[in-house]
Design a protein around this motif. Structure first.
Motif: not given
Length: 427
Positions: A70, A72, A106-107
């Motif tokens: 992920t 970020a 955002e991610r």
């Protein structure tokens, strides 16, 4: 800083300007340098990124797993990057690299498929992030530490034998009617005498109350103890086809564990060479396979000479009740490593099965006689086979049962040895 292929192509075009004038080349070069500076200035800062890796679920060998990163973006610019999640080669990571775009604040998630080719724990290297500018001329690049691992479980290819073995187990336990008398130690039922029954099974009291001879039938006793003793030393690293000998032992252990769990027996495990590598206390029922898989998955062959006395001592420490001990080791080196004295100690207190997967290459080498070199190779192979046969004879004289089979049917033969002993009331 990393220069892109686009910049190299543009620089090659600038070389053509040399035929026009040197001043044009200098101006063109200055424009390229300015473009690089602008591109780097507009690219997202990698220091503003926060990376997190989700835990990967365990997978069986050769099956597909997944690892997810992920990203970020805590910076003020959109991240346009190429990401490479570097795993060890045996993890089978693909694709090699992936593009990712993350707007500010955002991610985004990036998934990498993993198809491992080796059992055990596979670990990651570093994650390489290349942040490109909007012009595509240059990029920032950094390597970030994002720890992660994938647990690769044994393939358990021998599960294809499980339906057949379970059917035979049901016959032995009396769930399927068969025309034979069980030889276990638990009373099952009374029935009429038929020719061929052991006269010692006649129940005279029941016969006195009946007009016919009545015999007792028995079923194999449940809640027996099975100890899997695995040699993880140098001999377990020998290749049998595409896999080490240790993997054949693990596959057979899983099949035997599944059968024993279904039969209501308890299963324990000891794996050792010069030190104990895995130890599992007695487990039964649904706990057997999960615990067995968890204990077996990290095992790797150690390039040291095994101490069989240590392995035997651990088995004796693990169980005091008379049990079935299945000792997975190599017969080729048994006379040199002290396996025979260890088997003698175990056979004095337990029912012992010594199981060894044989190398099919030995038979091929022993049969080759086309030239003088092949004859010498064949003689060496025959000598090895003769030593192996001598060890088998010595083990049987000690009271041990021996399973010596090729890797393709090794697990099945080990399971058959367990079922034969159960049917004969030896467990």
């Amino acid at each position: 800083m990393v220069l892109s292929g686009r910049l190299v192509a543009l620089a090659a075009v600038g070389v053509l300007l040399a035929a026009w004038s040197a001043a044009a080349v200098l101006i063109y070069a200055g424009l390229l340098v300015a473009g690089i500076v602008v591109d780097l200035g507009l690219s997202a800062r990698i220091a503003s990124l926060r990376l997190r890796r989700d835990a990967s679920s365990p997978v069986r060998l050769t099956e597909q797993g997944e690892t997810v990163l992920t990203f970020a973006n805590g910076g003020r610019r959109t991240l346009r990057a190429v990401v490479r999640d570097a795993w060890v080669p045996s993890a089978g990571a693909s694709p090699h690299s992936q593009p990712v775009t993350v707007p500010p604040g955002e991610r985004r998630r990036v998934a990498t498929a993993l198809v491992p080719t080796r059992r055990g724990e596979r670990h990651t290297g570093r994650v390489t992030v290349r942040s490109c500018g909007p012009l595509g001329l240059a990029a920032r690049q950094r390597q970030l530490d994002v720890p992660g691992r994938l647990q690769v479980l044994p393939a358990f290819g021998s599960r294809r034998f499980l339906p057949e073995k379970l059917s035979r187990l049901r016959q032995i336990d009396g769930a399927v009617l068969v025309r034979q008398r069980g030889q276990g130690s638990e009373f099952d039922s009374l029935r009429s005498y038929v020719i061929g029954d052991d006269v010692r099974a006649i129940d005279w009291r029941a016969t006195a109350r009946s007009r016919d001879l009545v015999v007792r039938t028995w079923r194999p006793e449940r809640d027996r103890h099975i100890v899997l003793a695995i040699d993880t030393g140098r001999s377990s690293a020998g290749r049998l086809g595409d896999e080490p000998r240790l993997d054949a032992a693990l596959d057979a252990s899983l099949l035997l564990g599944a059968l024993a769990a279904r039969a209501g027996d308890r299963v324990a495990l000891v794996a050792a060479d010069t030190a104990v590598r895995a130890r599992l206390g007695l487990a039964t029922g649904r706990d057997v396979l999960p615990r067995l898989v968890g204990a077996l998955a990290p095992l790797e062959p150690a390039l040291v000479e095994t101490d069989p006395q240590l392995l035997a001592a651990e088995v004796l420490r693990q169980v005091s009740k008379r049990s079935l001990v299945v000792l997975f080791s190599a017969l080729d080196t048994a006379a040199d490593t002290g396996l025979l004295p260890a088997a003698r100690v175990l056979a004095g207190r337990h029912e012992v099965v010594v199981a060894s997967a044989s190398d099919p290459a030995l038979g091929v080498l022993a049969a080759a006689r086309t030239d003088p070199g092949d004859v010498y190779t064949a003689a060496a192979a025959e000598l090895t086979l003769a030593r192996r046969t001598a060890v088998v004879d010595q083990l049987r004289r000690l009271g041990a049962h021996v399973v010596d089979a090729g890797a393709d049917v090794f697990a099945s033969k080990v399971a058959d040895a367990y079922l034969d002993l159960k049917a004969a009331g030896r467990l």
